[in-house]
Motif scaffolding. Structure first.
Motif: not given
Length: 496
Positions: A319-327, A333-342
């Motif tokens: 995670f970064t301050d502005k969102g999610i860095l991928l591999k 970029d995100a204002d809200i992250i929803v963790t529908a991870t189970g």
């Protein structure tokens, strides 16, 4: 003195209310109560309040076998299902039997008195004891207090909001926000189209795709038949038809996985259009190694075509301050992250158990007919199908328990216990699924076995045969009267 009942039902959700109705219909003279740890009934359908919460099975099979589903929606939202459960309790005078705010902490069996003693924690903080002759667990299979969220590097760096669907904030406003939903299961598939009405954009970030199938929200056959036939008759026809279709898809998926894979992917391709990258809906596993995700009226596909939502298949670096860095190096970029991870699986609401003083470790026991366990007396657990609607199995289990209790009354016995005396019975994993939540819990789950009556069927027809018509005295189930635990056994218990 502890309050005593013939039967105590733990859980006032879909299974518990249904079990109570079956119990008072088939055995009206039995005393019972329903213990519910939360402050209200409804179970899953009261707990989950995230946008778009709905059934992942059709309501003609998720509904009870005794109460027709009369709403026009085939796939129903959480409010309607919760109302259906509460209406069932109200119509059958079950509400007065529900003890909300009663969480069962422990259950201890005594062969001398043929009773379970439950230690119950009230919301007020008071602890009480209650006893029963039969303990009927209807508490589901996952942890209500703790969802599953992986450790994400840099989580604290993110300046926006992080929300898990299991703990959705009341009146949560995501208007005009950029939302990233992490996950590819039923919850994510439900959330994404439901949030696009207010959000600026919704992105589904998945590590592994799921199989998704578009299902109709309304059933024209039902509407037509209701013009000529009674409501209950139409309901039974629809229930049988939909169960047949579901079981047929499951069997075909297991027997001809490559064929069904092509069929499922083709229907997605038709929905998303020719220019969509199908890697986002092409799982690496075979159909029904994990549950299929239902998409009512193709709502997920519609928002993808309109550009209101998008899908990214990648791994999270941090995670970064502005969102999610991928591999891959891409930044979401995100204002809200929803963790529908189970979810986290949890047996029996987390309570501890003993039988004649010996602590029960469920991974040492084998499931009997999918509802009881080897060497645990007067105890049943409601665990629905993984490949069909939960309530199909819940109804069968409740009716079998009623049948068993009636037999015990007729024979003057007070103890029923499946005994594992055959050394050739080979334990196998209880659930034949590759889902992560199953894999995480396998070390403490009870076992299945390679043959009846220990084999766990994911088959309504087979279960109907063994639970409705099968012999109660089958050479495995032992019926007894209360008895003192032998001196040698008591000594070993003290040592343990």
């Amino acid at each position: 003195m502890a309050e005593h009942f013939d039967v105590l039902i733990v859980g006032a959700g879909l299974s518990g209310i249904g079990a109570a109705r079956h119990l008072q219909t088939h055995l009206p003279n039995k005393s019972f109560a329903i213990l519910e740890g939360r402050d209200t009934s409804g179970g899953t359908w009261d707990l989950f309040r995230y946008p778009g919460i709905r059934s992942d099975s059709d309501m003609y099979t998720l509904g009870y076998n005794f109460k027709p589903w009369t709403e026009p929606q085939v796939i129903a939202d959480g409010d309607r299902i919760r109302n259906y459960i509460k209406e069932t309790a109200r119509e059958n005078n079950i509400e007065s039997k529900i003890r909300c705010g009663h969480k069962v902490v422990s259950a201890d069996w005594s062969s001398e008195s043929a009773t379970w003693t439950l230690t119950v924690q009230k919301t007020s903080g008071e602890t009480v004891q209650m006893t029963c002759a039969w303990l009927m667990m209807c508490s589901g299979y996952y942890n209500y207090e703790e969802a599953f969220t992986p450790e994400f590097k840099g989580r604290d760096d993110f300046k926006g909001q992080i929300v898990h669907p299991q703990f959705w904030p009341e009146n949560f406003d995501y208007s005009g926000k950029r939302v990233v939903v992490i996950g590819s299961g039923a919850t994510a598939i439900t959330l994404i189209p439901s949030m696009t009405d207010k959000a600026q954009h919704v992105t589904m970030l998945q590590r592994t795709p799921s199989y998704v199938v578009s299902v109709p929200q309304f059933d024209p056959m039902v509407r037509f038949l209701l013009k000529f036939l009674p409501e209950m008759t139409v309901y039974k026809i629809s229930r049988a038809r939909n169960n047949f279709i579901t079981q047929s898809i499951f069997k075909l998926s297991k027997k001809y996985p490559n064929f069904m894979r092509k069929v499922l992917l083709k229907q997605v391709k038709m929905q998303v259009g020719p220019n969509f990258d199908m890697k986002h809906f092409t799982p690496p596993y075979n159909p029904w190694d994990q549950r299929l995700c239902a998409v009512p009226n193709g709502d997920m596909f519609k928002v993808l075509r309109k550009g209101k939502a998008s899908v990214v298949t990648d791994h999270i670096e941090r995670f970064t301050d502005k969102g999610i860095l991928l591999k891959s190096g891409k930044l979401l970029d995100a204002d809200i992250i929803v963790t529908a991870t189970g979810l986290n699986m949890r047996l029996f609401g987390g309570m501890t158990m003993t039988v004649d003083g010996k602590a029960i470790e469920m991974n040492q026991h084998i499931s009997y007919k999918g509802l009881m366990f080897s060497d645990i007396p007067n105890f049943s657990n409601t665990f629905g199908y993984t490949n069909a609607s939960w309530t199909l199995k819940a109804d069968l289990i409740a009716e079998y328990v009623c049948r068993l209790l009636k037999h015990m009354d007729e024979t003057g016995t007070r103890i029923a216990v499946p005994e594992r005396n055959d050394p050739s019975v080979k334990p196998v994993p209880l659930l034949d699924m590759s889902s992560n939540y199953v894999a995480r819990a396998e070390h403490y789950l009870p076992k299945g076995a390679d043959r009846a009556p220990w084999k766990l069927y994911q088959n309504y027809k087979a279960d109907t045969e063994q639970l409705h018509k099968g012999k109660l005295e089958d050479g495995v189930m032992a019926f007894r009267k209360p008895h003192a635990v032998g001196a040698k056994a008591k000594a070993s218990l003290k040592v343990a």
